[in-house]
Design a protein around this motif. Structure first.
Motif, PDB file in Angstrom:
ATOM      1  N   PRO A  50      10.057 -20.305 -30.935  1.00 60.07           N
ATOM      2  CA  PRO A  50       9.255 -21.840 -32.027  1.00 60.07           C
ATOM      3  C   PRO A  50       9.473 -22.725 -30.923  1.00 60.07           C
ATOM      4  O   PRO A  50       8.277 -22.772 -31.377  1.00 60.07           O
ATOM      5  N   MET A  51       9.859 -23.139 -29.972  1.00 58.26           N
ATOM      6  CA  MET A  51       9.269 -24.856 -29.730  1.00 58.26           C
ATOM      7  C   MET A  51       8.506 -24.225 -28.895  1.00 58.26           C
ATOM      8  O   MET A  51       7.845 -25.204 -28.307  1.00 58.26           O
ATOM      9  N   GLU A  52       7.734 -23.001 -28.003  1.00 59.26           N
ATOM     10  CA  GLU A  52       7.127 -22.737 -27.330  1.00 59.26           C
ATOM     11  C   GLU A  52       6.271 -23.239 -27.880  1.00 59.26           C
ATOM     12  O   GLU A  52       4.391 -23.624 -27.556  1.00 59.26           O
ATOM     13  N   TYR A  53       5.742 -22.266 -29.355  1.00 59.08           N
ATOM     14  CA  TYR A  53       4.872 -22.300 -30.006  1.00 59.08           C
ATOM     15  C   TYR A  53       4.305 -23.716 -30.738  1.00 59.08           C
ATOM     16  O   TYR A  53       3.220 -24.221 -30.836  1.00 59.08           O
ATOM     17  N   VAL A  54       5.697 -24.625 -30.933  1.00 64.80           N
ATOM     18  CA  VAL A  54       5.323 -25.726 -32.035  1.00 64.80           C
ATOM     19  C   VAL A  54       4.423 -27.010 -30.352  1.00 64.80           C
ATOM     20  O   VAL A  54       3.358 -26.703 -30.611  1.00 64.80           O
ATOM     21  N   LYS A  55       5.043 -26.497 -29.036  1.00 66.29           N
ATOM     22  CA  LYS A  55       4.501 -27.038 -28.021  1.00 66.29           C
ATOM     23  C   LYS A  55       2.857 -26.965 -27.722  1.00 66.29           C
ATOM     24  O   LYS A  55       2.386 -27.795 -27.663  1.00 66.29           O
TER      25      LYS A  55
END
Length: 119
Positions: A50-55
């Motif tokens: 999820p945080m990779e997508y947000v980045k």
């Protein structure tokens, strides 16, 4: 709610909150799951954490803002980066070129090509 609906709602939540501080906990709470369970569901559906997508979304949004004429440092701060260098490093890792190059290309296109008309 099916997994597909859950991921779709999570993606919408990310888009609505790009300019704020997002965390897996916030996204999981919004979806009604524990952070670890939410992360597994998201990774299965999207093929990334999820945080990779947000980045990726924050950097893409920042690049669009830079192309519209926003200063690089302003785009970095708006997307939650604490420093210009941290933003530039993340940007280079994601896209393979610096945000300054993107800004230079924008300026070049606005000026009509200049000495590079043959290209």
């Amino acid at each position: 709610m099916t997994r597909q609906e859950l991921v779709r709602e999570s993606l919408k939540y990310v888009e609505d909150h790009l300019d704020g501080a997002l965390s897996v906990q916030d996204m999981a709470l919004q979806a009604g799951y524990s952070p670890s369970r939410f992360s597994r569901i998201f990774r299965e559906a999207m093929g990334m954490a999820p945080m990779e997508y947000v980045k990726k979304r924050k950097l893409t949004h920042a690049s669009q803002e830079i192309l519209k004429g926003k200063k690089i440092i302003d785009a970095a701060i708006d997307m939650g980066y604490a420093s210009h260098s941290g933003f530039t490093k993340a940007f280079c890792q994601e896209f393979g070129f610096s945000p300054a190059f993107l800004k230079a290309m924008r300026m070049h296109l606005e000026e009509g090509g200049g000495a590079m008309n043959h290209v």
